[in-house]
Design a protein around this motif. Structure first.
Motif, PDB file in Angstrom:
ATOM      1  N   THR A  33       0.876  -1.135  -0.024  1.00  0.00           N
ATOM      2  CA  THR A  33       0.029   0.212  -0.003  1.00  0.00           C
ATOM      3  C   THR A  33       0.852   1.163  -0.071  1.00  0.00           C
ATOM      4  O   THR A  33       2.096   1.224   0.091  1.00  0.00           O
ATOM      5  CB  THR A  33      -0.902   0.134   1.171  1.00  0.00           C
ATOM      6  OG1 THR A  33       0.011   0.122   2.442  1.00  0.00           O
ATOM      7  CG2 THR A  33      -1.735  -1.281   1.282  1.00  0.00           C
ATOM      8  N   ALA A  36      -1.772   8.225   0.002  1.00  0.00           N
ATOM      9  CA  ALA A  36      -1.749   9.249  -1.137  1.00  0.00           C
ATOM     10  C   ALA A  36      -1.366  10.571  -0.424  1.00  0.00           C
ATOM     11  O   ALA A  36      -1.812  10.835   0.539  1.00  0.00           O
ATOM     12  CB  ALA A  36      -3.138   9.398  -1.341  1.00  0.00           C
ATOM     13  N   LEU A 271      -0.658   8.991  -7.326  1.00  0.00           N
ATOM     14  CA  LEU A 271      -0.639   7.738  -7.088  1.00  0.00           C
ATOM     15  C   LEU A 271       0.266   6.885  -8.382  1.00  0.00           C
ATOM     16  O   LEU A 271       0.267   7.424  -9.534  1.00  0.00           O
ATOM     17  CB  LEU A 271      -1.747   6.936  -6.955  1.00  0.00           C
ATOM     18  CG  LEU A 271      -2.504   7.397  -5.690  1.00  0.00           C
ATOM     19  CD1 LEU A 271      -3.996   6.724  -5.593  1.00  0.00           C
ATOM     20  CD2 LEU A 271      -1.903   6.844  -4.327  1.00  0.00           C
ATOM     21  N   VAL A 286      -9.851   2.927  -7.363  1.00  0.00           N
ATOM     22  CA  VAL A 286      -8.401   2.272  -6.668  1.00  0.00           C
ATOM     23  C   VAL A 286      -9.150   1.448  -5.554  1.00  0.00           C
ATOM     24  O   VAL A 286     -10.150   1.644  -5.018  1.00  0.00           O
ATOM     25  CB  VAL A 286      -7.748   3.474  -6.135  1.00  0.00           C
ATOM     26  CG1 VAL A 286      -7.089   4.150  -7.474  1.00  0.00           C
ATOM     27  CG2 VAL A 286      -8.616   4.443  -5.201  1.00  0.00           C
ATOM     28  N   TRP A 287      -8.370   0.704  -5.058  1.00  0.00           N
ATOM     29  CA  TRP A 287      -8.611   0.015  -3.600  1.00  0.00           C
ATOM     30  C   TRP A 287      -8.329   0.952  -2.700  1.00  0.00           C
ATOM     31  O   TRP A 287      -6.765   0.947  -2.410  1.00  0.00           O
ATOM     32  CB  TRP A 287      -8.039  -1.355  -4.008  1.00  0.00           C
ATOM     33  CG  TRP A 287      -8.728  -2.193  -4.624  1.00  0.00           C
ATOM     34  CD1 TRP A 287      -8.548  -2.707  -5.961  1.00  0.00           C
ATOM     35  CD2 TRP A 287     -10.247  -3.036  -4.367  1.00  0.00           C
ATOM     36  NE1 TRP A 287      -9.128  -3.713  -6.363  1.00  0.00           N
ATOM     37  CE2 TRP A 287     -10.161  -3.937  -5.544  1.00  0.00           C
ATOM     38  CE3 TRP A 287     -10.616  -3.226  -3.491  1.00  0.00           C
ATOM     39  CZ2 TRP A 287     -11.312  -4.805  -5.950  1.00  0.00           C
ATOM     40  CZ3 TRP A 287     -11.969  -4.128  -3.500  1.00  0.00           C
ATOM     41  CH2 TRP A 287     -12.137  -4.930  -4.438  1.00  0.00           C
ATOM     42  N   THR A 288      -8.968   1.310  -1.795  1.00  0.00           N
ATOM     43  CA  THR A 288      -8.648   1.878  -0.410  1.00  0.00           C
ATOM     44  C   THR A 288      -8.772   1.111   0.721  1.00  0.00           C
ATOM     45  O   THR A 288      -9.796   0.151   0.763  1.00  0.00           O
ATOM     46  CB  THR A 288      -9.325   3.267  -0.355  1.00  0.00           C
ATOM     47  OG1 THR A 288     -11.036   2.979  -0.360  1.00  0.00           O
ATOM     48  CG2 THR A 288      -9.120   4.175  -1.518  1.00  0.00           C
ATOM     49  N   THR A 298     -13.141   2.518  -4.601  1.00  0.00           N
ATOM     50  CA  THR A 298     -13.326   3.839  -4.261  1.00  0.00           C
ATOM     51  C   THR A 298     -13.228   4.436  -5.885  1.00  0.00           C
ATOM     52  O   THR A 298     -12.018   4.556  -6.425  1.00  0.00           O
ATOM     53  CB  THR A 298     -12.512   4.476  -3.325  1.00  0.00           C
ATOM     54  OG1 THR A 298     -12.353   3.628  -2.236  1.00  0.00           O
ATOM     55  CG2 THR A 298     -12.644   6.103  -3.241  1.00  0.00           C
ATOM     56  N   ILE A 316     -10.739  10.362  -3.939  1.00  0.00           N
ATOM     57  CA  ILE A 316      -9.766  10.283  -2.700  1.00  0.00           C
ATOM     58  C   ILE A 316      -9.081  11.622  -2.192  1.00  0.00           C
ATOM     59  O   ILE A 316      -8.704  12.613  -3.067  1.00  0.00           O
ATOM     60  CB  ILE A 316      -8.692   9.197  -2.575  1.00  0.00           C
ATOM     61  CG1 ILE A 316      -7.576   9.408  -3.557  1.00  0.00           C
ATOM     62  CG2 ILE A 316      -9.577   7.948  -2.779  1.00  0.00           C
ATOM     63  CD1 ILE A 316      -6.681   8.462  -3.594  1.00  0.00           C
ATOM     64  N   VAL A 322      -3.918   3.518  -0.017  1.00  0.00           N
ATOM     65  CA  VAL A 322      -4.506   2.826  -1.334  1.00  0.00           C
ATOM     66  C   VAL A 322      -3.563   1.677  -1.641  1.00  0.00           C
ATOM     67  O   VAL A 322      -2.261   1.503  -1.264  1.00  0.00           O
ATOM     68  CB  VAL A 322      -4.260   4.174  -2.709  1.00  0.00           C
ATOM     69  CG1 VAL A 322      -4.585   3.261  -3.734  1.00  0.00           C
ATOM     70  CG2 VAL A 322      -5.264   5.067  -2.211  1.00  0.00           C
ATOM     71  N   THR A 324      -1.238  -0.605  -3.878  1.00  0.00           N
ATOM     72  CA  THR A 324      -0.505  -0.454  -5.165  1.00  0.00           C
ATOM     73  C   THR A 324      -0.307  -1.725  -5.612  1.00  0.00           C
ATOM     74  O   THR A 324      -0.070  -1.897  -6.869  1.00  0.00           O
ATOM     75  CB  THR A 324       0.594   0.418  -4.808  1.00  0.00           C
ATOM     76  OG1 THR A 324       1.394  -0.294  -3.683  1.00  0.00           O
ATOM     77  CG2 THR A 324       0.075   1.712  -4.217  1.00  0.00           C
ATOM     78  N   TYR A 327      -3.710  -6.100  -5.455  1.00  0.00           N
ATOM     79  CA  TYR A 327      -5.139  -6.006  -5.722  1.00  0.00           C
ATOM     80  C   TYR A 327      -5.807  -7.046  -6.574  1.00  0.00           C
ATOM     81  O   TYR A 327      -7.078  -7.095  -6.710  1.00  0.00           O
ATOM     82  CB  TYR A 327      -5.207  -4.375  -6.249  1.00  0.00           C
ATOM     83  CG  TYR A 327      -4.457  -4.145  -7.571  1.00  0.00           C
ATOM     84  CD1 TYR A 327      -4.808  -4.786  -8.623  1.00  0.00           C
ATOM     85  CD2 TYR A 327      -3.418  -3.323  -7.307  1.00  0.00           C
ATOM     86  CE1 TYR A 327      -4.037  -4.251  -9.805  1.00  0.00           C
ATOM     87  CE2 TYR A 327      -2.705  -2.909  -8.359  1.00  0.00           C
ATOM     88  CZ  TYR A 327      -2.909  -3.682  -9.641  1.00  0.00           C
ATOM     89  OH  TYR A 327      -1.979  -3.234 -10.670  1.00  0.00           O
TER      90      TYR A 327
END
Length: 338
Positions: A33, A36, A271, A286-288, A298, A316, A322, A324, A327
């Motif tokens: 992760t 951000a 990002l 994105v996956w938060t 998200t 965001i 997040v 990276t 995922y």
């Protein structure tokens, strides 16, 4: 009666196993992760560059002949005036001997004719002719001396020998380089910049350069921008001058280049572009990671990319964690470990 009791026990055991299966906890998914961060007052654009020499000088003989010795090797430092190679000078020395003999003969004739001229026994036309022959002999002698000197190849500039292109026993031609001398006291880092970003880079844009092969960080100085884009990639060549007094940066090394392009990000988070995913309907997300370590899709919108970073214009805020990497294994609400 026994059969009845056995049936009851079987039902109870089955129910107990079902409860254990339902209450089994799935292990968190391991991911990488990144929190951000905002662009703040200055944003950066990252690119991959290649180190180039400041100037390359191809050194060759001025006449044709067989190379006897090459006295330098690739990668060797040389100074101006240093002997680099020697060519067979047998023919040049024979011509020099002939030119010296002709010069001696012409000077002897000049001395004899001078006596006649001084006594008034020699026509002026003949006197001028003998003087012309002496001048020609002197000129031929100087040419012969230069031909002998040209059999020794010396460095016109100082630097590093980049490539040795001719070896002993080979015939050297006037247009054929024997060695190439590279000036690496200052090097240039070449970067290909997309046309959408070239306008944000100026002659004095601050740059941070790291060359892993040399283990060296450096600050770039003057920037040269190409004015013609590549027809296929629509990128412009940008060259950044970098001081290299220790000569650790060598041509061909790969460099990580970061341009401080000013306040273009407006404080919005950036990002890695690989963290932004696309749904089947074309929307981006994105996956938060929430406070309870659960992952959630998200939706986001992005602006222009800067190197390998994407500017997140909405969805965001700075400070959100997040995913990276990893995922691909997630689903909505999955627990993660980072």
């Amino acid at each position: 009666m026994k059969k009845t009791v056995l049936a009851v026990l079987t039902v109870l055991l089955a129910g107990s196993c079902g409860e254990k299966q339902d209450t089994a906890v799935k292990a968190p998914t391991s991911v990488k992760t990144e929190v951000a961060t905002g662009g703040g007052a200055s944003s950066t654009a990252s690119f991959v560059g290649v180190v180039e020499e400041r100037e390359a000088t191809a050194v060759s003989f001025t006449s044709m002949g067989v190379v006897k010795r090459v006295l330098v090797n690739e990668g060797q430092a040389v100074s101006r005036g240093q002997l680099l190679a020697v060519m067979d000078d047998t023919q040049a020395r024979n011509l020099l001997a002939g030119a010296r003999a002709a010069m001696t003969q012409a000077e002897d004739a000049l001395a004899r004719y001078k006596m006649l001229h001084d006594n008034g026994s020699l026509p002026e036309v003949q006197w001028v002719e003998i003087q012309s022959k002496v001048a020609q002999a002197r000129s031929q002698l100087e040419v012969a001396k230069k031909n002998v000197a040209d059999c020794r190849l010396v460095a016109p500039v100082g630097g590093i020998v980049g490539r040795r292109q001719t070896g002993p026993g080979e015939t050297a031609l006037p247009s054929q380089a024997v060695v190439t001398i590279l000036d690496v006291s200052t090097v240039k880092v070449k970067v290909s910049v997309p046309e959408a970003e070239i306008g944000r880079i100026g002659a004095h844009t601050p740059t941070d350069i790291y060359v892993e092969a040399a283990g060296k960080h450096a600050r770039g100085s003057l920037i040269e921008k190409g004015i013609e884009a590549d027809a296929l990639t629509h990128t412009y060549d940008v060259r950044i001058s970098v001081p290299n007094g220790d000569r650790r940066l060598l041509p061909g090394m790969v460099a990580d280049v970061r341009f401080a392009t000013g306040g273009q990000a407006g404080g919005r988070p950036q990002l890695p572009v690989t963290a932004v995913q696309k749904k089947a309907d074309g929307t981006l997300f994105v996956w938060t990671v929430a406070a309870d370590s659960s992952a959630h899709r998200t939706p986001v919108t992005i602006g222009p990319s800067m190197g390998n970073r994407a500017l997140i214009t909405s969805g965001i805020e700075p400070g959100v964690r997040v995913v990276t990497e990893g995922y691909q294994k997630l689903s909505e609400g999955s627990k993660v470990r980072f």
